[in-house]
Every structure is written in structure tokens, then in C-alpha cells.
Design a protein around this motif. Structure first.
Motif, PDB file in Angstrom:
ATOM      1  N   GLU B 125     -10.062   2.017  12.487  1.00  0.00           N
ATOM      2  CA  GLU B 125      -9.524   0.797  13.089  1.00  0.00           C
ATOM      3  C   GLU B 125     -10.535  -0.333  13.042  1.00  0.00           C
ATOM      4  O   GLU B 125     -10.170  -1.488  12.824  1.00  0.00           O
ATOM      5  N   GLU B 126     -11.804   0.016  13.227  1.00  0.00           N
ATOM      6  CA  GLU B 126     -12.845  -1.018  13.184  1.00  0.00           C
ATOM      7  C   GLU B 126     -12.901  -1.653  11.786  1.00  0.00           C
ATOM      8  O   GLU B 126     -12.950  -2.871  11.646  1.00  0.00           O
ATOM      9  N   LEU B 128     -10.513  -1.748   9.547  1.00  0.00           N
ATOM     10  CA  LEU B 128      -9.291  -2.512   9.290  1.00  0.00           C
ATOM     11  C   LEU B 128      -9.298  -3.817  10.077  1.00  0.00           C
ATOM     12  O   LEU B 128      -8.940  -4.879   9.550  1.00  0.00           O
ATOM     13  N   LYS B 129      -9.744  -3.731  11.327  1.00  0.00           N
ATOM     14  CA  LYS B 129      -9.731  -4.926  12.179  1.00  0.00           C
ATOM     15  C   LYS B 129     -10.626  -6.002  11.573  1.00  0.00           C
ATOM     16  O   LYS B 129     -10.256  -7.170  11.469  1.00  0.00           O
ATOM     17  N   ARG B 130     -11.801  -5.588  11.132  1.00  0.00           N
ATOM     18  CA  ARG B 130     -12.752  -6.570  10.613  1.00  0.00           C
ATOM     19  C   ARG B 130     -12.264  -7.192   9.315  1.00  0.00           C
ATOM     20  O   ARG B 130     -12.398  -8.388   9.103  1.00  0.00           O
ATOM     21  N   THR B 132      -9.137  -7.398   8.318  1.00  0.00           N
ATOM     22  CA  THR B 132      -7.962  -8.226   8.594  1.00  0.00           C
ATOM     23  C   THR B 132      -8.401  -9.556   9.172  1.00  0.00           C
ATOM     24  O   THR B 132      -7.891 -10.616   8.800  1.00  0.00           O
ATOM     25  N   ARG B 133      -9.383  -9.504  10.063  1.00  0.00           N
ATOM     26  CA  ARG B 133      -9.882 -10.742  10.638  1.00  0.00           C
ATOM     27  C   ARG B 133     -10.508 -11.613   9.554  1.00  0.00           C
ATOM     28  O   ARG B 133     -10.466 -12.836   9.602  1.00  0.00           O
TER      29      ARG B 133
END
Lengths: 244, 500
Positions: B125-126, B128-130, B132-133
């Protein structure tokens, strides 16, 4: 009575020297045989573990100074230890150090164009035990910087040589001695034509706790030899030699 | 231990790159196109364009019919790879082994990494989150094999985790293309009604090989983990490396210095056990804006003395640019050497400690003035004075040939010979006097000539006839005449050095 007075004065002088930062020569101290010049030094020993200042006003006298210092360094570096030669741009020709008893690959040359950097390198090097000698070509040096160098050598007992080429002013430094070395006319050896052994006019202008003076020395067979004034004057110009 | 691999798929890599450069295009329908046989063919479509039914491979004219406001940009083939490379370097903060998976993905070997982020779920998730951001459309998967992770990242509905050993079940519902096999093979499988992997995974291998060739079995084995697949890391892993992640980005000089100290201590403790020392070390700070700040130190003598190495690093910390803050510090030693005890014999320094002092002194000088400032010379087998010495490659190098004993050489050699005016009596005799800088030197004694020829295989030119001369005040010079002393041809006298 007068004898005992002289003894007392001698004793007092002896006890004063260590207070002035001078360490008397011990059994382990390297002796530099400089012939008559040694009599000028306190304790009749060339002061190692100190900073010596050499003034030269011409390239010829710089070359003579380099030869003279190399001769001294060859005794200090007897145990194959390293010497550091710090200059703005190396002009010393390493193969020429060999006749003066110093192996050229024993010398590490450091090139630093800025004078401030050269003084920094010299101070760092003088703090480093295990070096035979540190030779630096620095023209302008102020008293504070020279004090720092002197403090560094008192800790490490490394000998420092500063070659000052055409300094703007001859300011007082904390160095132990100030020398002028000039080349002197050589004399032929065994009536052979051509140039003889390198010969120097050594002028010791200042020496702490010692007696300044002037001598003529010759570098012959890996040591300094005194040149008698008669021999110096008696050397007539030998005919020019042609090698076929 | 079985490895764990992550595959990251950038579904719209090309258009994302364009959008990052031109934020105004973010919600617009646009495509990249390249001319092909007289038509403009779409190579990539933005998510907004895809929503309107525009696909890659369509002709621009057809797409325009569906969407008149469609913006068409030129296709830049090298852009994707450059960006992917940068993203791969960025991923080093998650794992040391990141590999490119052209044209639009990355493969990471994450074995032993996720627990630092609190488990695989949080780790994924980390990432993907980064990303995506950062403006990318990504999907990712973690599995036991790179092949399975690749398949799931492309063909699963969402980003997934496959439990260890469960990749076969996870692959079953996916189409054959998920096995990274060539398009003709995929079409052949579809034609035969094998529309998902599960339908042929259990078939006898001999039958599969006979009908579809070795390739299918090969890729199937890779996906299932029956065959090893090696990743080619973007940055080759270095065995001597230490990492220090920061909970918050830091940018103070003191913090950098503390980080360097701690990493050095860890690395030096390991090196000491292996009896190795650092010759070259690289200190890196991964900044929060994606850049990397680096410092490099070199030593003259392999060292694992942490305080000394820290001093070298600290001298360079002012050049270190932490920018907005550093998230991860790494210290690598790309060049190490065994610490020999035999080296203590050389140089004759009285004990080992003094030798170490000298080596450390030279390191400090090199750190301040650069490596080129320190030189040591060995004899070279040439007579030509400028070529008669060569710099030593390291501090312990001893001369291969002895120094010339009998040659008269000046203590100070001029870097360039200086032309002088002389008057010489007869050919091959030394000059009677020479004039240099307006001063006339009367020559009293002289030695020579010593003729030094050019080495024709190195350089062409005139030979030199050297004379050692002494003037009437006792000053000694090294002069030479370039070329023969004949009446007509040009010859010139030079001053080349000073004897002591």
C-alpha cells in the motif's frame, strides 16, 4: 670561585632551555653531522623537532637551499621514513635528490596552489608522527601561523623546513632558526676538470639559544664537509673540459 | 527461503509522463500517435480518452470521429524507458534489487524487506500510495515468483497479495497472455478454447510441448516457480552496504553527520570481522523530492577505522545538499581491500600506529585538495628529462628499476626550458657566457656535453646537448643547445634547471 660561578651559570642555562621549549638531545635523537655548524646550536646538536626557516632571494639560492635541506633530510629519513614536500607547483626534480642521499620515492610531493592551503597541509603534516621531515615552499607566513607550526612540532618531534622565496618582508617568526643558503664556487677534486662537489655558503642569521655564523660547506660522499677558507680561495678556475 | 517478488505495472506510463509535464492535460482526452504506413496510429491513450472508447492501435482519424476534441501528441519512444529507469532508482528505497520490466513495469525482489514497513500489505500500500500521489496509474502484486507477480499486476482486478505457495491457484482464472507468452501463441490457445490458464495448466507436459512448443512450458514453469528467474538489478547490489531510514525527513548538517557516524560504525564493525578495509566509500542520501545527494571518500590505505573515515566524510558534509530533507541514508563501500599486516614492513615507520597516522594524513589532504595534489615519483626508463619520472600509482609501489646514479641532474628543473642568449667559442664547447633576464653570467667551469636524443617512437624533434655550467659567482645551471651546431641551421640555447 669563578669556576663555580661559571658552573652555576651553565647549570642555570641548562635548566632554562627546556622552559623555552627546547628539548635536549636524548640518545634516540637523530644526529645531523653538519661539521662546524653544529657548534652554533644549543647542545651542539642540530635541533630536530623544530621549524627551520630558509630565505632565498633568487632561483639559484632556492636550488642551493633545496640541496642543503635534502642533505639534512637524508639523515632524518635514514630509516626509510617518508618526507613531505609541499609546493605550489613541483619544481624539484626527483632524480636529483638521490645524490643528496634521499631516495626520490621516499618523498611525497603535495601541490597546493593557495598559500593558505600549503600552510594548512604543513600544520597537519607536522602533527603527524612518523614523517621524517616536512618541507614547504611558503613565501608569506605570519607570526601566528608560525606559532601554530611550532606547537605542532613540539608534540610530534617532526622537523619542518620552510623555504621562503623572495618574501615581501622578513617578519619575525616563531621558528627556531633562520638560514640563508647560497651556492658557492666549487673547487675541482683531485685536479679533475669540470665542476666539483656542490658547495654552499651557509649563513645562519638567527638561532634560538645558539650563536649565528657563516660557513662554507661541501656535500661530498654523502655528508657535509667543511671547506677551509684557504681551500676556497685557492681553487683556481680549471680549464673547460670537453667530453668526447 | 523462498523469495518474494513485487511487480508494478504502470498502466498509462506514457500519458502519465505527459500529464506530469503538462498538468492542464490531466482530465483531457489525448493520445500519442506515430505515423505508420501513411496513417497516424495511436500508441497510447489517456484514461479520459479510453473512457470514450479510444484504444491503442486505432487510427487517429477514427478516434477523431468518436471524440472531435481529441488532442494528438507526438510519440516519444525513449521517454518511457528514461522515466521507468528513474522510477526504478527511486524504488531502491523499498528494496535494494529493482529491475526494469520493459515497456511499462518494474520488478522488485522484496525478499526480507516488507517487515520494515509492517508487513506485506502495508508495504504494498505504501508503494502504491506514493506512486499514485506522484501522478501515476499503477497496479501491483506480490507473489513468490516474478512471473506470477507480473501476471497478477496486469490481469487481476485490483492490486493483490498472493500467499506463499498459492501462485498456481491465483493464476488459474487469468487469461493465457498473463504468462508473458508471444501473441501468436496466445491466439492459438484462444482458438483452441483454452481461455484461461487453469484450463491447460494440468494437461500432460509432453502434449503441451508437442502442440505449443517449449516456450509455453518455459513461461509456465517460471510463473509457478518450478524454474528460477533472475532479475537484472538496476544498481548492482553491493555487499558492503548499510542503510539507515529516517522516520521523518532530516536536513540538518548535525543530523547528516550523526547518520554518517552511525552507518560507518556498523560498516566498520562488519569490515573489521572480515579483515577488510575501505578504499572507497559512497555516502548517499535519498531526498524526499526524489533526488539523491552523494558524497564519496577515498583512502590511500584500506581502513576500517571509523573515527578517521568519519573525519573524511565530515570534511565534505558542507558539499552535501539535503534539500527538502533526507528519508534514507545509505553507505556503500564499492571498493574494499584486505588489511594486510605485511604492509607494516614498508616505509620503515617505527610502528604500525605511525603508519596509520601517515595514511590518514594523506587521506585528509586528498579530501581537502583532491587526489591529484598528492604525487610520488618512480624512475621511468627514459633519458629525456621530462619523461624520466613517472607518478607512482599507489603509496607502496616500489621502483621497478633503480634510480640513475651517475647522471648529473639539477635539483630544480624548469617546467619549460627558457631560451637564453649565449656566446660559445667553437662547436661542441660549452658557452663562454650567457645572458638571462638581462644578467650576464660568465662561465668559469663546465661539464658536458651530454647528448640526449629524442625517442623517435615517442616524439620527433631535435636532440639536446646538455652542459652543466658554473658562473663566476658559483651559481650552477643546466643549459642545453637544441639541434646541431652548424652554420646555417637554426639552433637555440635554453636554460633548463638550477643545480644546488
Amino acid at each position: 670561585m669563578s669556576q663555580s660561578k661559571a658552573d652555576i651559570i651553565h647549570q642555570l642555562q641548562k635548566s632554562l632551555l627546556p622552559l623555552q621549549g627546547y628539548k635536549p638531545a636524548g640518545d634516540n635523537t637523530v644526529r645531523v653531522p653538519l661539521g662546524p655548524v653544529n657548534r652554533a646550536f644549543p647542545g651542539h646538536t642540530f635541533p630536530v623537532g623544530a621549524v627551520h626557516e630558509f630565505i632565498s632571494n633568487s632561483p639559484e639560492s632556492t636550488a642551493a637551499t633545496c640541496g642543503f635541506i635534502t642533505g639534512i633530510a637524508s639523515f632524518l629519513a635514514a630509516e626509510k621514513a617518508l618526507c613531505l614536500w609541499i609546493s605550489a607547483r613541483r619544481q624539484v626534480f626527483p632524480p636529483a635528490l638521490l645524490p643528496f642521499g634521499l631516495l626520490p620515492h621516499q618523498v611525497v610531493f603535495i601541490e597546493a596552489p593557495a598559500e593558505k592551503e600549503r600552510i594548512w597541509v604543513m600544520e597537519e603534516a607536522l602533527k603527524c608522527e612518523g614523517l621524517a621531515g616536512v618541507i614547504a615552499e611558503v613565501s608569506e607566513l605570519d607570526f601566528t601561523a608560525s606559532r601554530r607550526l611550532q606547537l605542532a612540532v613540539e608534540q610530534s618531534q617532526v622537523t619542518g623546513f620552510i623555504i621562503r622565496q623572495q618574501p615581501r618582508q622578513l617578519n619575525t617568526l616563531a621558528s627556531i632558526a633562520r638560514w640563508h643558503i647560497h651556492p658557492a664556487a666549487s673547487s675541482s677534486y683531485n685536479q679533475l676538470p669540470g665542476i666539483g662537489f656542490p658547495r654552499f655558503t651557509v649563513q645562519l642569521d638567527k638561532i634560538r639559544n645558539g650563536k649565528p655564523g657563516q660557513w662554507q660547506l661541501e656535500w661530498r660522499h654523502n655528508r657535509f664537509a667543511e671547506v677551509m677558507p684557504a681551500a676556497a680561495t685557492g681553487a683556481a678556475a680549471t680549464p673547460i673540459r670537453k667530453i668526447v | 527461503m523462498a523469495g518474494r517478488y513485487a511487480a508494478i505495472w504502470f498502466s498509462h506510463l506514457l500519458t502519465d509522463c505527459i500529464t506530469l509535464r503538462n498538468p492542464r492535460l490531466q482530465h483531457q482526452a489525448f493520445v500519442l500517435a506515430t505515423p505508420e504506413r501513411g496513417r497516424q496510429v495511436i500508441t497510447a491513450a489517456s484514461p479520459a480518452a479510453e473512457a470514450r472508447g479510444i484504444r491503442t492501435g486505432m487510427v487517429v482519424a477514427d478516434a477523431r470521429a468518436a471524440e472531435p476534441a481529441l488532442e494528438v501528441l507526438e510519440h516519444q519512444p525513449e521517454m518511457a524507458q528514461e522515466r521507468l529507469q528513474a522510477l526504478g532508482d527511486w524504488c531502491i528505497r523499498f528494496t535494494p534489487v529493482a529491475a526494469l520490466d520493459l515497456p511499462d513495469g518494474l520488478l522488485l525482489d522484496v525478499s526480507g524487506c516488507p517487515h520494515l514497513w509492517g508487513g506485506e500489505r502495508a508495504y504494498l500500500e505504501e508503494i502504491l500510495k506514493r506512486l499514485t500521489r506522484g501522478g501515476y496509474h499503477v497496479k501491483a502484486a506480490i507473489a513468490d515468483t516474478p512471473g506470477a507477480a507480473w501476471a497478477l499486476s496486469r490481469y487481476a482486478a485490483t492490486s493483490t497479495l498472493v500467499k506463499p505457495g498459492k501462485q498456481a491457484q491465483a493464476l488459474m482464472p487469468l487469461p493465457p497472455a498473463a504468462l508473458r507468452i508471444s501473441t501468436p501463441l496466445v491466439q492459438k490457445l484462444h482458438k483452441l478454447g483454452l481461455t484461461h490458464t487453469g484450463s491447460f495448466m494440468q494437461l500432460p507436459r509432453a502434449a503441451l510441448r508437442r502442440r505449443f512448443g517449449q516456450e509455453l512450458l518455459h513461461m509456465l514453469d517460471r510463473a509457478l516457480g518450478l524454474e528460477m528467474e533472475l532479475l537484472l538489478p538496476l544498481q548492482p547490489p553491493i555487499s558492503w552496504q548499510e542503510r539507515l531510514p529516517c522516520p521523518e525527513p532530516v536536513n540538518g548538517a548535525a543530523a547528516v553527520s550523526i547518520a554518517a557516524g552511525r552507518l560507518l560504525q556498523q560498516l566498520c564493525a562488519r569490515l573489521a570481522k572480515a579483515e577488510a578495509g575501505i578504499r572507497c566509500a559512497v555516502f548517499k542520501g535519498y531526498r524526499s523530492d526524489g533526488k539523491v545527494a552523494t558524497l564519496q571518500i577515498n583512502t590511500f590505505r584500506p581502513s576500517h577505522h571509523a573515527p578517521h573515515l568519519l573525519k573524511l566524510l565530515q570534511m565534505k558534509i558542507p558539499q552535501f545538499e539535503p534539500g527538502p530533507g533526507i528519508e534514507l541514508f545509505t553507505l556503500e563501500a564499492p571498493e574494499t581491500a584486505p588489511v594486510f599486516s605485511a604492509q607494516e614492513q614498508l616505509w620503515g615507520a617505527r610502528n604500525k600506529q605511525q603508519q596509520t597516522h601517515i595514511a590518514e594524513l594523506l587521506d585528509r589532504i586528498a579530501g581537502k585538495l583532491g587526489n591529484d595534489a598528492i604525487k610520488r615519483y618512480l624512475p621511468a626508463e627514459h633519458y629525456w628529462p621530462e619523461r624520466s619520472i613517472q607518478p607512482a600509482s599507489h603509496l607502496w609501489q616500489q621502483p621497478q628499476s633503480p634510480w640513475p646514479q651517475q647522471l648529473q641532474r639539477p635539483v630544480r628543473l624548469l617546467p619549460q626550458p627558457i631560451p637564453i642568449i649565449v656566446s660559445a667559442p667553437v662547436p661542441d664547447y660549452p658557452p663562454m657566457l650567457f645572458r638571462y633576464k638581462g644578467v650576464v653570467h660568465n662561465i668559469v667551469k663546465a661539464d658536458g656535453p651530454e647528448r640526449i636524443e629524442q625517442e623517435w617512437w615517442l616524439q620527433e624533434g631535435e636532440h639536446r646537448d646538455y652542459y652543466c655550467v658554473e658562473d663566476n659567482s658559483g651559481q650552477r645551471y643546466w643549459l642545453f643547445r637544441s639541434g646541431h651546431y652548424t652554420g646555417q641551421s637554426l639552433h637555440q640555447w635554453y636554460l633548463h634547471g638550477y643545480f644546488s
